[in-house]
Design a protein around this motif. Structure first.
Motif, PDB file in Angstrom:
ATOM      1  N   THR A  20      35.741 -10.397  91.764  1.00  0.00           N
ATOM      2  CA  THR A  20      36.714  -9.818  92.018  1.00  0.00           C
ATOM      3  C   THR A  20      36.725  -8.149  91.104  1.00  0.00           C
ATOM      4  O   THR A  20      36.946  -8.460  90.273  1.00  0.00           O
ATOM      5  CB  THR A  20      37.765 -10.802  91.432  1.00  0.00           C
ATOM      6  OG1 THR A  20      38.011 -11.739  92.270  1.00  0.00           O
ATOM      7  CG2 THR A  20      39.794 -10.007  92.176  1.00  0.00           C
ATOM      8  N   GLN A  22      39.224  -4.171  90.294  1.00  0.00           N
ATOM      9  CA  GLN A  22      40.301  -3.858  90.524  1.00  0.00           C
ATOM     10  C   GLN A  22      40.339  -2.355  89.492  1.00  0.00           C
ATOM     11  O   GLN A  22      39.790  -1.952  89.472  1.00  0.00           O
ATOM     12  CB  GLN A  22      41.174  -4.688  89.015  1.00  0.00           C
ATOM     13  CG  GLN A  22      41.700  -5.893  89.673  1.00  0.00           C
ATOM     14  CD  GLN A  22      42.208  -6.806  88.057  1.00  0.00           C
ATOM     15  OE1 GLN A  22      41.901  -7.004  87.365  1.00  0.00           O
ATOM     16  NE2 GLN A  22      43.259  -7.568  89.034  1.00  0.00           N
ATOM     17  N   ALA A  56      42.104  -9.060 104.355  1.00  0.00           N
ATOM     18  CA  ALA A  56      41.902  -8.311 104.504  1.00  0.00           C
ATOM     19  C   ALA A  56      42.527  -6.372 104.804  1.00  0.00           C
ATOM     20  O   ALA A  56      43.012  -5.786 104.030  1.00  0.00           O
ATOM     21  CB  ALA A  56      40.985  -7.457 103.029  1.00  0.00           C
ATOM     22  N   GLU A  59      46.616  -5.100 104.565  1.00  0.00           N
ATOM     23  CA  GLU A  59      46.716  -4.969 103.173  1.00  0.00           C
ATOM     24  C   GLU A  59      45.608  -3.347 102.844  1.00  0.00           C
ATOM     25  O   GLU A  59      46.346  -2.535 102.480  1.00  0.00           O
ATOM     26  CB  GLU A  59      46.347  -5.526 102.348  1.00  0.00           C
ATOM     27  CG  GLU A  59      47.034  -5.413 100.614  1.00  0.00           C
ATOM     28  CD  GLU A  59      48.218  -5.346 100.884  1.00  0.00           C
ATOM     29  OE1 GLU A  59      49.617  -5.066  99.587  1.00  0.00           O
ATOM     30  OE2 GLU A  59      49.493  -5.851 101.685  1.00  0.00           O
ATOM     31  N   ALA A  69      44.300  -1.083  92.850  1.00  0.00           N
ATOM     32  CA  ALA A  69      44.700  -2.280  94.044  1.00  0.00           C
ATOM     33  C   ALA A  69      43.679  -3.460  92.707  1.00  0.00           C
ATOM     34  O   ALA A  69      42.648  -3.288  92.693  1.00  0.00           O
ATOM     35  CB  ALA A  69      43.988  -1.978  95.181  1.00  0.00           C
ATOM     36  N   GLU A  70      43.756  -4.454  94.641  1.00  0.00           N
ATOM     37  CA  GLU A  70      42.526  -5.805  93.944  1.00  0.00           C
ATOM     38  C   GLU A  70      41.288  -6.061  95.339  1.00  0.00           C
ATOM     39  O   GLU A  70      42.050  -6.529  96.034  1.00  0.00           O
ATOM     40  CB  GLU A  70      43.778  -6.779  92.593  1.00  0.00           C
ATOM     41  CG  GLU A  70      42.519  -8.184  92.795  1.00  0.00           C
ATOM     42  CD  GLU A  70      43.155  -8.990  92.331  1.00  0.00           C
ATOM     43  OE1 GLU A  70      43.674  -8.936  91.541  1.00  0.00           O
ATOM     44  OE2 GLU A  70      43.588 -10.288  92.615  1.00  0.00           O
ATOM     45  N   SER A  72      38.755  -8.782  96.716  1.00  0.00           N
ATOM     46  CA  SER A  72      37.270  -9.536  96.239  1.00  0.00           C
ATOM     47  C   SER A  72      36.772  -9.529  97.576  1.00  0.00           C
ATOM     48  O   SER A  72      37.302  -9.745  98.446  1.00  0.00           O
ATOM     49  CB  SER A  72      38.399 -10.947  96.168  1.00  0.00           C
ATOM     50  OG  SER A  72      38.977 -11.313  95.010  1.00  0.00           O
ATOM     51  N   SER A  96      39.471 -10.397 100.896  1.00  0.00           N
ATOM     52  CA  SER A  96      41.012  -9.710  99.936  1.00  0.00           C
ATOM     53  C   SER A  96      41.299  -8.398  99.624  1.00  0.00           C
ATOM     54  O   SER A  96      40.754  -8.189  98.909  1.00  0.00           O
ATOM     55  CB  SER A  96      40.915 -11.543  99.204  1.00  0.00           C
ATOM     56  OG  SER A  96      42.330 -11.470  98.652  1.00  0.00           O
ATOM     57  N   ALA A  97      42.239  -8.458  99.669  1.00  0.00           N
ATOM     58  CA  ALA A  97      43.334  -7.547  98.822  1.00  0.00           C
ATOM     59  C   ALA A  97      44.217  -7.265  98.569  1.00  0.00           C
ATOM     60  O   ALA A  97      45.220  -8.091  99.166  1.00  0.00           O
ATOM     61  CB  ALA A  97      42.995  -6.082 100.072  1.00  0.00           C
ATOM     62  N   ARG A  98      44.782  -6.588  97.684  1.00  0.00           N
ATOM     63  CA  ARG A  98      46.111  -6.882  96.882  1.00  0.00           C
ATOM     64  C   ARG A  98      46.164  -5.383  96.435  1.00  0.00           C
ATOM     65  O   ARG A  98      45.492  -4.859  95.365  1.00  0.00           O
ATOM     66  CB  ARG A  98      46.483  -8.249  96.241  1.00  0.00           C
ATOM     67  CG  ARG A  98      47.896  -8.229  95.870  1.00  0.00           C
ATOM     68  CD  ARG A  98      47.723  -9.422  95.520  1.00  0.00           C
ATOM     69  NE  ARG A  98      46.943  -9.736  94.257  1.00  0.00           N
ATOM     70  CZ  ARG A  98      47.580 -10.193  92.876  1.00  0.00           C
ATOM     71  NH1 ARG A  98      48.877 -10.022  92.288  1.00  0.00           N
ATOM     72  NH2 ARG A  98      47.116 -10.057  91.986  1.00  0.00           N
ATOM     73  N   MET A  99      47.873  -4.764  96.479  1.00  0.00           N
ATOM     74  CA  MET A  99      47.697  -3.598  96.291  1.00  0.00           C
ATOM     75  C   MET A  99      49.030  -4.464  95.686  1.00  0.00           C
ATOM     76  O   MET A  99      49.715  -4.749  95.058  1.00  0.00           O
ATOM     77  CB  MET A  99      48.907  -2.665  97.276  1.00  0.00           C
ATOM     78  CG  MET A  99      49.331  -1.907  96.711  1.00  0.00           C
ATOM     79  SD  MET A  99      50.758  -0.922  97.998  1.00  0.00           S
ATOM     80  CE  MET A  99      51.531  -1.886  97.634  1.00  0.00           C
ATOM     81  N   LEU A 100      48.452  -3.273  93.741  1.00  0.00           N
ATOM     82  CA  LEU A 100      49.002  -3.809  92.611  1.00  0.00           C
ATOM     83  C   LEU A 100      50.007  -2.665  91.794  1.00  0.00           C
ATOM     84  O   LEU A 100      50.765  -3.608  91.760  1.00  0.00           O
ATOM     85  CB  LEU A 100      47.805  -4.108  91.247  1.00  0.00           C
ATOM     86  CG  LEU A 100      47.007  -4.923  91.831  1.00  0.00           C
ATOM     87  CD1 LEU A 100      46.162  -5.098  90.884  1.00  0.00           C
ATOM     88  CD2 LEU A 100      47.475  -6.513  91.762  1.00  0.00           C
TER      89      LEU A 100
END
Length: 577
Positions: A20, A22, A56, A59, A69-70, A72, A96-100
């Motif tokens: 993971t 970031q 992902a 996103e 962003a993060e 994995s 997996s993607a996540r906008m922080l």
């Protein structure tokens, strides 16, 4: 932390493993069926590959430049032709993607930071600091601070913080004043240096002190100055000058070896102030290249060329072939530094032509022999009172260094000592003697009888400067520890006993309480970091600097304050008149 590691710390042990990461989106490329994102953190960048069937993908499509962003996924080796150093050898196949955090469009392209106007970069400094080049400079500064602290702690030095709010005392520059609310009409001053406090620590018996001290001076700014700056402050008891110089050479060698893996040769070369000025026209000479000033006063004494015949000093520099435009620019530099002009000639065969050629024909052979000027080369002259002549030609020497890249073929770093500065210098504007460094600098013991005589301008100070690549990066002295000598020094600069006690009463009381011989030095830490990192100005090695007008463009300081705040301090602003 949720992340597996900094991007540049990902390596062979993470290959084919799920990780993971970031950071910030440095670049996004949407190829329709594939999205590539260059993710950036303080260590470097990593390519993220997001395939169309990846969870992902949706996103990642929303992400833009400077979004946080993060991701994995599994870490893979990039195709061999695309591999680079560090994290550039790998890519992350994201599932997996996540906008922080989203980000507004940046006011400038971070990848082109060096091409962006400095005013813009300073206004948005928090963005400018995201650039890898800026982080590298501040990381070097952090490493240097740690290396210095470790070395001095091992040498038995005690790290002591001294006050930020203190008394205004004359130290050579204007003070920044802070009004006192509790005692209206009275002011603190921000310290120009911890000079008196570090001497008080020696009187108190601490023996060895250091501090990375914040200092404040309200003076005209330039590339290597800031109104608030950091200096490495060092003071030692029961020492002579040689002890201070020896410790500083070991510390400087340790610093360069630890931070840059660079070995500095020792002992550092030494020049007296007189030698430095006479040979290089500067008390902080750049010794990465030669180009000395040559004394030719005797060749013109009593001659026909009136401008040189009666001049107290005539100095000359021998350099390569110069165009007339280049000579005109060098003359401008000479005039800016106190010269009335810059005379010149060019060597042709065994003679000298152009410029003042017709006035020097009688001494051409001697000039060629003494200077070693080559065929087609140029001689540049400055004449007048000694200090003005050498200072002007010293500035021309530095201009030639930049014009002809003279330092490029020399060592990367050259460090030296300049010693035996004058204790006093005459202030023409005020018609009196003043101190060259500060009033607590110890004179050479052999010169004590000269105080109060017509020869007190000849008194040598036990003062020394540390010079790196033409920048003064440190300066210090042995201090006066005898109250009688301190009184002689005050008398020499026109301080009556009453005035001395008014300005320095608490310190004079301490000086009479049993003071060991002591001395020290202060390094200009920002300036040293500027040279070590090859930065163009100290603003590049300070996280949140002021511009060349002393303004913080990001925080918009200085700024007006609420009238109620002024009233509470008992202050009222004067009108425009």
């Amino acid at each position: 932390m949720k992340r597996t590691a900094y991007l540049n710390d990902l390596g062979q042990e993470h290959l084919d493993q799920r990780v993971t990461v970031q950071g910030w989106v440095a670049r996004r490329r949407d190829l329709g069926k594939l999205i590539f994102i260059d993710l950036r953190d303080r260590s470097g960048t990593l390519q993220i590959q997001v395939e169309p069937d990846s969870p992902a993908f949706a996103e990642a499509e929303k992400m833009r430049g400077e979004y946080v962003a993060e991701f994995s996924g599994v870490l893979r080796l990039r195709p061999e032709a695309q591999r680079k150093a560090g994290a550039g050898a790998y890519e992350l196949i994201a599932d997996s993607a996540r906008m922080l955090s989203a980000a507004a469009t940046p006011p400038f392209e971070l990848g082109k930071g060096d091409e962006v106007a400095e005013e813009i970069r300073l206004k948005y400094r928090y963005l400018d600091l995201r650039r890898p080049e800026m982080f590298a400079k501040l990381w070097l500064r952090s490493q240097a601070s740690a290396a210095i602290t470790a070395f001095l702690s091992a040498e038995g030095f005690v790290n002591v913080e001294t006050p930020m709010l203190t008394r205004s005392t004359p130290e050579g520059a204007r003070d920044f004043l802070v009004p006192s609310r509790q005692t209206p009409g009275e002011f603190y001053a921000l310290p120009q240096s911890p000079q008196l406090f570090k001497q008080l620590l020696m009187i108190a018996g601490f023996d060895r002190y250091f501090q990375l001290a914040r200092c404040f001076r309200d003076e005209d700014l330039r590339a290597d100055r800031q109104p608030d700056f950091t200096q490495l402050d060092i003071e030692m008891s029961f020492v002579e000058q040689e002890d201070v110089l020896e410790l500083n050479e070991r510390l400087m060698r340790h610093l360069f070896r630890t931070v840059l893996n660079e070995e500095l040769p020792t002992p550092f070369p030494r020049l007296t102030y007189q030698q430095a000025m006479d040979t290089y026209g500067s008390d902080k000479p750049d010794l990465r290249f030669a180009l000395p000033l040559v004394e030719v006063t005797d060749l013109f004494r009593g001659g026909e060329f009136a401008a040189f015949a009666s001049a107290p000093s005539v100095k000359v520099l021998a350099t390569g072939e110069l165009t007339r435009k280049q000579i005109d620019e060098l003359e401008r530099v000479a005039k800016q530094n106190g010269a009335r002009g810059l005379a010149w000639v060019r060597r042709e065969g065994e003679g000298l032509t152009g410029g003042i050629g017709k006035f020097v024909s009688g001494v051409s052979a001697e000039l060629i022999a003494r200077t070693g000027v080559q065929e087609g080369g140029t001689l540049l002259f400055a004449a007048g009172e000694w200090k003005k002549a050498v200072t002007a030609l010293g500035a021309v020497r530095n201009a030639l260094r930049d014009l002809l890249k003279l330092a490029d073929g020399g060592p990367r770093f050259h460090i030296s000592w300049v010693t035996d500065f004058p204790q006093l210098e005459y202030d023409e504007d005020n018609g009196r003697w003043t101190y060259m460094h500060h009033p607590f600098t110890a004179p050479h013991p052999d010169d004590l009888p000269l105080f109060g005589t017509e020869r007190q301008g000849e008194i040598r100070a036990q003062a020394y400067d540390l010079v790196l690549n033409g920048f003064e990066v440190g300066g210090g002295s042995i201090r006066i520890h005898d109250p009688a000598v301190q009184q002689q020094m005050f008398a020499a600069i026109g301080f009556s006993e009453e005035l001395a006690r008014q300005q320095f009463g608490f310190f004079l009381d301490a000086l009479s309480s049993g003071t060991p011989p002591h001395g020290g030095i202060a390094w200009g830490f920002d300036r040293l970091m500027m040279v070590m990192s090859a930065a163009s100005s100290i603003r590049e090695v300070i996280a949140f600097p002021k511009n060349n007008r002393g303004a913080d463009l990001m925080a918009q300081a200085p700024s007006p304050v609420n009238p109620a705040q002024l009233a509470e301090l008992g202050l009222e602003l004067a009108g425009p008149e």
